[in-house]
Scaffold this active site. Structure first.
Site, PDB file in Angstrom:
ATOM      1  N   PRO A  77       0.837  -1.205   0.000  1.00  0.00           N
ATOM      2  CA  PRO A  77       0.000   0.000   0.000  1.00  0.00           C
ATOM      3  C   PRO A  77       0.871   1.254   0.000  1.00  0.00           C
ATOM      4  CG  PRO A  77      -0.687  -1.491   1.750  1.00  0.00           C
ATOM      5  CD  PRO A  77       0.601  -2.022   1.196  1.00  0.00           C
ATOM      6  N   GLU A  78       0.663   2.120  -0.991  1.00  0.00           N
ATOM      7  CA  GLU A  78       1.387   3.381  -1.060  1.00  0.00           C
ATOM      8  C   GLU A  78       0.402   4.500  -0.699  1.00  0.00           C
ATOM      9  OE1 GLU A  78       3.714   3.714  -4.688  1.00  0.00           O
ATOM     10  OE2 GLU A  78       3.830   1.542  -4.888  1.00  0.00           O
ATOM     11  N   LYS A  97       2.719   7.141   4.244  1.00  0.00           N
ATOM     12  CA  LYS A  97       1.966   5.883   4.237  1.00  0.00           C
ATOM     13  C   LYS A  97       1.427   5.526   5.624  1.00  0.00           C
ATOM     14  CE  LYS A  97       5.275   4.188   0.792  1.00  0.00           C
ATOM     15  NZ  LYS A  97       6.194   3.081   0.469  1.00  0.00           N
ATOM     16  N   ARG A 108      14.455  -2.641  -6.933  1.00  0.00           N
ATOM     17  CA  ARG A 108      13.022  -2.785  -7.176  1.00  0.00           C
ATOM     18  C   ARG A 108      12.740  -2.956  -8.662  1.00  0.00           C
ATOM     19  NH1 ARG A 108       9.995  -0.803  -2.997  1.00  0.00           N
ATOM     20  NH2 ARG A 108       8.442  -2.180  -3.901  1.00  0.00           N
TER      21      ARG A 108
END
Ligand SMILES: [Zn+2]
Length: 290
Positions: free
Chosen positions: A2-3, A59, A262
């Protein structure tokens, strides 16, 4: 995973349901969630207090209870907060009961999420200041400010965007989407971006995050809205996860690289690869942490 847009989606949906309610109980089923705080200390500070506000910074979901008691919830990889979760919902780590009988369940299959307390507003501010940079949807995120932050920084711009102490709330998906929107290659050296590129990047970060919020966030694996519904932004990705498929702008094939450890997606026709990285070969550039 979740960003900012996913946390903001949860916040917007939950806020009207919890604000003004009194917290009757908080059961920490997995004590690791609030370590080193003991679950009883956490519930003792919060139970029987009215929830004044549900906010977000980066976040973090910030639950403000009466008399400046703050619960800082970070969802990390797989956390989500369900409102009246169906019975036998798996992976519940924390359960909160409101005075109207409704229940909130923090579900977190991978158990990386955390809960922490701040016992007055200055403690909250100090906590957030130590961890988070500028709020990208706030008034302080101007292209002049971003330009100042980027000067002299030698890391790839993708790694810079992922650093929560610079810009709060941008994670892998939204960094990929923002760089594509700004036509900037993820390996480009941060400090070498020109003023007009920085301005484009600022607008692209805001644009990608806003599009994510408008779509109710992205559900790639575990993210759900408080009512169990999935977000829709995964259907609107411009570049993230589209390797091997044609660029939506120019038709060239989208490639996958590894930057800052990433998965990174780019169209190398729209986002020209910097010269030094070109010489270094096709791989993906330095594997450094943000
Ligand atoms: Zn393209």
């Amino acid at each position: 995973m979740p960003e900012l847009p996913e946390v903001e989606t949860i916040r917007r949906r939950l806020a009207p349901l919890v604000q003004g309610r009194v917290l009757r109980a908080i059961e920490v089923l997995d004590p690791r969630w609030c370590e080193p705080l003991h679950p009883e200390a956490l519930s003792g500070a919060l139970v029987e207090r009215r929830l004044e506000a549900l906010d977000r910074r980066g976040k973090y979901l910030v639950w403000e209870a009466r008399d400046e008691v703050f619960l800082l919830m970070h969802l990390r990889m797989t956390g989500t907060v369900l409102y009246d979760a169906p019975p036998l919902t798996p992976y519940v780590r924390v359960r909160m009961t409101l005075d109207d009988g409704h229940r909130l369940s923090l579900c977190d299959p991978r158990r990386f999420g955390t809960g922490e307390l701040a016992l007055d507003r200055s403690a909250l501010d100090a906590f957030l200041r130590a961890r988070l940079g500028v709020e990208p949807l706030g008034p302080g995120f101007t292209s002049d400010h971003l330009l100042t932050m980027t000067r002299g920084r030698r890391l790839p711009i993708k790694a810079f965007l992922l650093d929560q102490r610079r810009i709060a709330g941008v994670g892998n998906i939204y960094a990929n989407e923002a760089l594509f929107r700004a036509r900037i290659h993820p390996l480009r050296e941060t400090g070498k971006l020109k003023r007009n590129q920085v301005a484009a990047l600022r607008d692209a970060v805001v644009g990608a995050l806003s599009a994510g919020i408008d779509a109710g966030g992205a559900s790639i694996d575990d993210f759900r809205h408080p009512d169990g519904v999935k977000g829709a932004f995964q259907n609107e990705f411009l570049v993230h996860g589209r390797d091997g498929r044609p660029c939506l702008v120019c038709g060239a094939t989208v490639v996958k690289l590894v930057v800052a450890g990433r998965g990174t997606y780019a169209c190398e026709r729209c986002q020209t690869r910097p010269r030094r990285a070109r010489r270094a070969g096709g791989g993906g550039g330095p594997r450094q942490r943000a």
